[in-house]
Enzyme design. Structure first.
Site, short mmCIF file in Angstrom:
data_model
loop_
_atom_site.label_atom_id
_atom_site.label_comp_id
_atom_site.label_asym_id
_atom_site.label_seq_id
_atom_site.Cartn_x
_atom_site.Cartn_y
_atom_site.Cartn_z
N ASP A 37 0.82 -1.31 0.01
CA ASP A 37 -0.12 -0.09 0.06
C ASP A 37 0.75 1.56 -0.01
OD1 ASP A 37 -1.21 -2.28 0.91
OD2 ASP A 37 -2.75 -1.12 2.00
N GLU B 209 -4.52 2.27 -2.89
CA GLU B 209 -5.74 3.06 -2.47
C GLU B 209 -5.56 4.01 -1.50
OE1 GLU B 209 -8.48 1.40 0.55
OE2 GLU B 209 -6.94 1.01 2.01
N ASN B 210 -4.29 4.27 -0.73
CA ASN B 210 -3.99 5.25 0.16
C ASN B 210 -2.94 6.21 -0.67
OD1 ASN B 210 -4.29 2.79 2.43
ND2 ASN B 210 -5.68 4.37 2.40
N ASN C 259 -10.95 -0.25 0.02
CA ASN C 259 -12.04 0.57 0.91
C ASN C 259 -11.91 2.07 0.51
OD1 ASN C 259 -9.95 -0.33 2.64
ND2 ASN C 259 -10.82 1.24 4.14
N HIS C 260 -10.58 2.59 0.31
CA HIS C 260 -10.54 3.92 0.13
C HIS C 260 -10.53 4.58 -1.19
CE1 HIS C 260 -10.00 5.11 4.67
NE2 HIS C 260 -9.03 4.18 4.72
N HIS D 167 -7.75 -7.29 -0.16
CA HIS D 167 -7.48 -6.26 0.84
C HIS D 167 -8.47 -6.25 1.92
CE1 HIS D 167 -6.09 -1.89 0.84
NE2 HIS D 167 -7.52 -1.67 1.75
N HIS E 161 -1.21 -2.85 6.53
CA HIS E 161 -0.07 -1.96 6.36
C HIS E 161 1.26 -2.40 7.25
CE1 HIS E 161 -1.94 1.79 4.79
NE2 HIS E 161 -2.50 0.71 4.28
FE LIG Z 1 -7.45 -0.02 3.19
#
Ligand SMILES: [Fe+2]
Length: 260
Positions: free
Chosen positions: A8, A39-40, A67-68, A152, A179
């Site tokens: 990530d 995603e981040n 999700n982000h 994820h 993470h």
């Molecule tokens: Fe996530």
């Protein structure tokens, strides 16, 4: 062949270390394809057009989500327009974007890349990742042997279970989202490389990427806070998976940690 999965990418510090280190890592491991979870990548939440361009320019071939993924203003259009960007495939029908794609590795091998989101301790009530991934894998396997899945998810058990469920059907099941890299990388008996979480590519001095003062305030005051990526040094975490391109079987998986 060797596939490199980069964990990530978190905010600007994550993008910086990716840009600085990826070209050398790519040649050092002879990686014919690079997948990164993004995603981040934009300010610690979501992805946008400028950021994906930067990640692809750094040498990443496919960017996965989670999700982000939705949090930046232009994400919906981007998900429809950019075939190298994925979001989890088990969102309901009609969701923008796609959860699977194929890419051509540098040695010419076609590689399937899938992205799914877990349901245990996760914010969105997505559809079954097990059956969803399996259906997509079965479709891809009519033509493709080398397949990599980014799961994820929060719960270790859900990721481990998916690894067993897909053993022998895909080349690798790589966990993202928590993470923190786990030390359980292995090749399962039928030839699927597995790791519960590949870790983050981002700032090391925060709380899983986020500024630690902000997170402490959240824990101490229980009030909403605005997340910001932590400042300071960043590390790159990932995994290198070696695969037999003809059968798609994984031969080896190695964890990767590149400190600041
Ligand atoms: Fe996530």
């Amino acid at each position: 062949m060797h596939l490199l999965f980069v964990g990530d990418v978190h905010g600007k510090p994550g993008r910086r270390i990716l840009r600085e280190r990826l070209p050398r890592l790519r040649s050092r491991f002879g990686a014919q394809l690079v997948v990164a979870n993004g995603e981040n990548a934009a300010g610690g939440a979501g992805i946008n057009a400028g950021v994906i361009e930067e990640i692809l320019a750094a040498g990443v071939d496919v960017v996965t989500g989670g999700n982000h993924t939705w949090q930046q203003r232009d994400a919906y259009e981007l998900l429809d327009a950019e075939p190298r960007l994925l979001r989890p495939l088990n969102f309901p029908p009609g969701t923008p974007g796609r959860g699977a794609t194929t890419a051509t590795a540098r040695d010419g091998t076609r590689v399937g890349v899938l992205n799914a989101q877990g349901r245990v301790f996760m914010p969105a009530a997505v559809e079954d990742p097990f059956r969803g991934v399996r259906a997509e894998v079965e479709r891809l396997r009519e033509e493709i042997r080398v397949i990599i899945v980014d799961i994820h998810a929060e719960a270790t058990s859900e990721k481990v279970a998916l690894g067993w469920y897909l053993d022998g059907l895909v080349s690798a099941v790589i966990g993202t989202h928590t993470h923190v890299q786990t030390a359980d990388e292995r090749v399962l008996p039928k030839g699927t490389a597995y790791i519960t979480d590949v870790g983050m590519t981002g700032p090391t001095e925060g709380v899983i990427g986020v500024d630690r003062d902000v997170i402490l305030q959240r824990f101490l005051q229980q009030m909403p806070v605005r997340f910001e990526p932590a400042k300071g040094p960043a590390a790159l975490h990932g995994a290198v998976v070696s695969v037999d391109p003809d059968s798609g079987r994984a031969l080896d998986i190695r964890r990767l940690r590149v400190p600041a």
